[in-house]
Design an enzyme around this catalytic site. Sequence first.
Site, PDB file in Angstrom:
ATOM      1  N   GLU A   1      45.711  46.424  45.291  1.00 36.03           N
ATOM      2  CA  GLU A   1      44.815  45.836  45.805  1.00 36.03           C
ATOM      3  C   GLU A   1      43.826  44.544  44.825  1.00 36.03           C
ATOM      4  O   GLU A   1      43.544  44.070  45.636  1.00 36.03           O
ATOM      5  CB  GLU A   1      42.895  47.074  46.235  1.00 36.03           C
ATOM      6  CG  GLU A   1      43.597  47.800  46.647  1.00 36.03           C
ATOM      7  CD  GLU A   1      42.197  48.912  47.464  1.00 36.03           C
ATOM      8  OE1 GLU A   1      41.424  49.603  48.448  1.00 36.03           O
ATOM      9  OE2 GLU A   1      41.767  49.225  46.438  1.00 36.03           O
TER      10      GLU A   1
ATOM     11  N   GLY B   1      43.721  50.545  43.320  1.00 40.43           N
ATOM     12  CA  GLY B   1      42.457  49.192  43.030  1.00 40.43           C
ATOM     13  C   GLY B   1      43.819  48.329  42.480  1.00 40.43           C
ATOM     14  O   GLY B   1      43.245  47.630  42.136  1.00 40.43           O
TER      15      GLY B   1
END
Length: 275
Positions: A129, A126
């Site tokens: 991301e 994440g």
Amino acid sequence: MSEPDWGRALVEAETALLHPHIELQRFGAVELLRIRREDALGALGDGMIEAITDYAIGVAGRSEIRALVLTGTGRSFVAGADIKIYHGAGLGDFNAYQRRSRRMFDAIAGLPQATIAAVNGYALGGGFELALSCDLILISDKAKLGLPEIKLGLLPGGGGTQRLPRLVGAMRAKELIFSGRMISAAEAVAYGAALEACAPDDLLGRALTLANELAEKAPLALAEAKRVIDDGLEAALPSALTFEQRVLGALYATDDAKEGIAAFVEKRLPNFSAR
């Protein structure tokens, strides 16, 4: 104009806490969002996702803020989700966490302002991301990027399977996601996953300097250029070209365009008003 003394500016700037692990500083039309959770390598734990989301939703409507820099501290930018949250969680809780994360990534990606990820260290899962949700990625030459979810029996669920291929191409994205391996800063730049690599001590100053440069540009034109590029990637080329010309015509009717053209003719700096 000489480059600001960012070391001094960072020390003297007022700091607001959005969360015990998230701080915010402002430098004129630029804001710096810094994640401070060094004991967990910046992992996104309780309340952090919501704090970033709430900030992004709020700053989207603040025309006085024209660029945003996201960074971390210590050895990590963001080392992804706090995996302890997953352990023993039911499917409903897991899916709810993914929806909250999706809302954060989309809020960052949808900002009208220019966004820069200054990746100072590990950006995994994440964290990678989150960087991919920004417009530009600058990276410390000591940093590492990766999407290791395959090693947990999962896949990237915060845009990694979609935003990464749009940057580096499907084959390279598949190799990185299938293997779950970490890549160096040099590889990230070579693959197109980062704009440039900097010495660690220079990274934040470079990101803030670039953000300041972007903040001086016509804000309506920058926001619309961002929208046309992002939306155009999802459309057929003829439709995207028509969209481009329609937005250009709308910008020509703005006060900012009149000011920009007049300033060019009069050989002076423009004073954009976001109108």
